[in-house]
Design a protein around this motif. Structure first.
Motif, short mmCIF file in Angstrom:
data_model
loop_
_atom_site.label_atom_id
_atom_site.label_comp_id
_atom_site.label_asym_id
_atom_site.label_seq_id
_atom_site.Cartn_x
_atom_site.Cartn_y
_atom_site.Cartn_z
N LEU A 431 1.01 -1.11 0.24
CA LEU A 431 -0.25 0.19 -0.04
C LEU A 431 1.05 1.62 0.04
O LEU A 431 0.28 2.33 -0.40
CB LEU A 431 -1.11 -0.18 1.31
CG LEU A 431 -2.28 -1.23 0.89
CD1 LEU A 431 -2.79 -1.07 2.23
CD2 LEU A 431 -3.13 -0.83 -0.16
N THR A 432 2.01 1.51 0.42
CA THR A 432 3.27 2.61 0.49
C THR A 432 3.42 2.83 -1.01
O THR A 432 3.36 3.60 -0.77
CB THR A 432 4.23 2.09 1.18
OG1 THR A 432 3.67 1.74 2.75
CG2 THR A 432 4.87 3.13 1.39
N GLU A 433 4.12 1.08 -1.39
CA GLU A 433 3.83 1.51 -2.69
C GLU A 433 3.20 2.06 -4.00
O GLU A 433 3.04 2.98 -4.49
CB GLU A 433 4.89 0.52 -3.49
CG GLU A 433 5.16 -0.16 -4.62
CD GLU A 433 5.95 1.30 -5.39
OE1 GLU A 433 6.01 1.18 -6.60
OE2 GLU A 433 6.14 1.61 -4.61
N VAL A 434 1.46 2.22 -3.79
CA VAL A 434 0.55 2.13 -4.00
C VAL A 434 0.43 3.85 -3.71
O VAL A 434 0.19 4.06 -5.16
CB VAL A 434 -0.76 1.57 -3.50
CG1 VAL A 434 -1.76 2.02 -4.37
CG2 VAL A 434 -0.85 -0.55 -4.07
N ASN A 435 0.34 4.24 -2.44
CA ASN A 435 0.32 6.08 -2.39
C ASN A 435 1.96 6.26 -3.15
O ASN A 435 1.42 7.39 -3.66
CB ASN A 435 1.11 6.08 -1.41
CG ASN A 435 0.68 7.39 -0.68
OD1 ASN A 435 -0.21 8.22 -1.08
ND2 ASN A 435 1.26 7.50 0.20
N ARG A 436 2.88 5.80 -3.21
CA ARG A 436 4.28 6.62 -4.38
C ARG A 436 3.56 6.37 -5.22
O ARG A 436 3.73 7.82 -5.62
CB ARG A 436 5.70 5.47 -4.08
CG ARG A 436 6.72 6.78 -4.88
CD ARG A 436 7.68 5.68 -4.95
NE ARG A 436 7.30 4.19 -5.67
CZ ARG A 436 7.46 4.46 -7.26
NH1 ARG A 436 7.50 5.32 -7.18
NH2 ARG A 436 6.89 3.57 -7.99
N GLN A 437 3.35 5.88 -6.08
CA GLN A 437 2.78 5.85 -8.04
C GLN A 437 1.47 6.75 -7.43
O GLN A 437 1.88 7.13 -8.39
CB GLN A 437 3.05 4.25 -7.71
CG GLN A 437 3.30 3.28 -8.46
CD GLN A 437 3.03 2.16 -8.98
OE1 GLN A 437 2.17 2.40 -9.66
NE2 GLN A 437 3.70 0.76 -8.93
N VAL A 438 0.70 7.43 -6.84
CA VAL A 438 -0.30 7.54 -6.33
C VAL A 438 -0.10 8.92 -6.79
O VAL A 438 -0.30 10.60 -6.98
CB VAL A 438 -1.58 7.11 -5.90
CG1 VAL A 438 -2.94 8.85 -5.28
CG2 VAL A 438 -2.64 6.26 -5.89
N CYS A 439 0.35 9.47 -5.31
CA CYS A 439 1.53 10.61 -5.37
C CYS A 439 2.64 11.54 -6.49
O CYS A 439 2.32 12.40 -6.99
CB CYS A 439 2.05 10.59 -4.63
SG CYS A 439 1.70 10.61 -2.80
N GLU A 440 2.51 10.42 -7.23
CA GLU A 440 3.42 10.59 -8.60
C GLU A 440 2.62 11.42 -9.21
O GLU A 440 2.80 12.45 -10.54
CB GLU A 440 3.96 9.39 -8.71
CG GLU A 440 5.28 10.03 -8.28
CD GLU A 440 6.74 8.69 -8.81
OE1 GLU A 440 6.13 7.76 -9.85
OE2 GLU A 440 7.21 9.11 -8.05
#
Length: 470
Positions: A431-440
């Motif tokens: 989920l942290t990786e999902v957030n990284r991609q969404v934030c970009e």
């Protein structure tokens, strides 16, 4: 002029390095000093503050400030702390703020977190808040949380902070009136955060299998989606339904529920699990709808239902006692459109340097709610449940818009892609990786010509690693 160009190049290089490190490795590369601040009210025991400083030192924080103040003065103290960091003249690797006050006094926390999130020196860097409630008249010595955190930080420096906290949560769980309570974390981190004195890109050893939830029993999923009037929602339903099937969830789908039907479907889902023949090991509930100005869900009839009430409904499920309960909320939580934080001057120059896009204002924040003395941790988190084994993921930060277009929502589509790629991974880390991609992502809303940013918010009281596929 030469000084301006030199400074611009230096800052651009630092931001590009931070962006590249997160993109390549999915970990924060903590360049610059680590700074910590403890704000404690006069009623707080000195021994608790002393243990906190020991934890900071174990985690490698070079600067540890301590200030006593009334809770009403916490905001002013944080403002001075932020100004001090901005005047530092160089990058800051990480900031940790511990707020310690008697139980019930740490209520207006959003302005405190918001103050530090606007620190220019910490842009793109992790900001950690330990929100510690002390019990008046309780023993002055620190409780199991601080003691366990201190011990684990020294023994397992290679673990990410989310892994450490999950293990500490397991150790500090309490039983009360037939329910299980433990601390809660809220995360908008975009990468793994390892604070120990280890190589940031070194491999992490596999955790012991006994620390994982046992998912050998039935896994059940309930998808409640308002499709009417929500362009692209049907693609989210199809993608998430396919993912649940691939992960072995027995899935129930209900479309266009009214506000009352949201509550009724959760109650029926809970009853079905309680009467299920055989063990139940995990439940996943996806709630997809328009959102109200205060974070309410809007049913197909336009009426409101509080998502916290739906979480509480499933937390009463006897069959799921000690088992993970996952909630995915694809809905707006307000009307704020976040422009993000990033370079605004000389846009052509930043593009030429391939500087990173703006960072969402609410990103890179970790909040931990806990009782300092280790007694009951009930009612420590304003507005949410403190019961154990609950994971709630919001598609937007508090007060913000959750974006969706004719292809579906950024949150659900990215989530499905990441989990299909690594279904055996730890869900919190995924989920942290999902957030990284969404934030970009840069988003153009339907009624806005300016680019906007989005950021997930993850609430967890999980006590073990959660891997949805063996």
């Amino acid at each position: 002029m030469a000084f301006l160009v030199s400074g611009t190049l230096r800052v651009a290089a630092q931001m590009a390095d931070a962006r590249e490190s997160l993109r390549r490795k999915g970990k924060y590369n903590l360049q610059g000093p680590r700074v910590a601040l403890t704000l404690s009210s006069p009623e707080v025991s000195a021994s608790i503050v002393a243990v906190l400083e020991g934890v900071f030192q174990t985690l490698g924080f070079q600067s540890c400030q301590r200030r006593k103040a009334s809770v009403q003065d916490f905001h002013g103290e944080l403002t001075r702390f932020r100004e001090q960091l901005d005047a530092h003249g160089g990058p800051v690797g990480c900031a940790l703020v511990a707020l310690v006050a008697p139980s019930g006094q740490l209520q207006q926390l959003r302005p405190l977190v918001w103050e530090l999130s606007h620190c220019g020196a910490l842009r793109g860097c992790p900001k950690i808040f330990l929100l510690l409630s002390s019990i008046p008249g309780a023993a002055p010595k620190p409780g199991a949380f601080l003691s366990g955190l201190s011990e684990l930080c020294g023994r397992c420096p290679h673990w990410s902070l989310l892994q450490l906290l999950t293990e500490v949560f397991c150790r500090t769980t309490e039983e009360y009136a037939g329910a299980t309570y433990c601390p809660v974390l809220r995360s908008s981190l975009r990468g793994a955060l390892c604070l120990g004195d280890v190589e940031p890109w070194g491999p992490e050893p596999e955790p012991s299998p006994i620390t994982q939830y046992d998912l050998s029993g039935t896994k059940a999923a309930l998808l409640l989606a308002v499709i009417r009037g929500r362009s692209g929602a049907q693609h989210d339903v199809k993608a998430l339904g396919g993912l649940c099937q691939a992960l072995g969830f027995k899935t129930t789908l209900r479309t266009n529920p009214t506000a009352q039907a949201f509550q009724e479907e959760l109650a029926q889902f809970r009853e079905q699990l309680d009467t299920h023949r055989g063990p139940v090991s995990c439940a996943l509930v996806a709630l997809m709808a328009h959102g109200g100005p205060q974070g309410q869900l809007l049913g197909a009839d336009g009426q409101e239902v509080q998502p916290e009430a739906l979480v509480q409904e499933l937390s009463r499920c006897r069959a799921l006692r000690g088992c993970p309960k996952i909630f995915l909320l694809q809905a707006c939580r307000g009307g704020h459109r976040d422009a993000g934080m990033g370079p605004t001057a000389l846009p052509w120059f930043w593009r030429w340097l391939q500087a990173p896009p703006a960072t969402p204002s609410h990103a890179d924040i970790l909040q931990v709610y806990v009782n300092a003395q280790g007694s009951s941790s009930r009612d420590l988190t304003p507005g949410s449940s403190n019961q154990a084994d609950i994971l709630t993921v919001y598609a937007a930060a508090e007060g913000c818009v959750a974006y969706r277009d004719e292809k579906g929502s950024d949150f659900i589509q990215t989530l499905v892609e990441v989990l299909r790629t690594a279904p055996q991974g730890d869900l919190l880390e995924l989920l942290t990786e999902v957030n990284r991609q969404v934030c970009e992502l840069d988003v153009l809303g339907p009624d806005c010509d300016e680019r906007r940013k989005a950021c997930l918010e993850i609430h967890s009281s999980l006590r073990h690693r959660l891997c949805l596929q063996a």
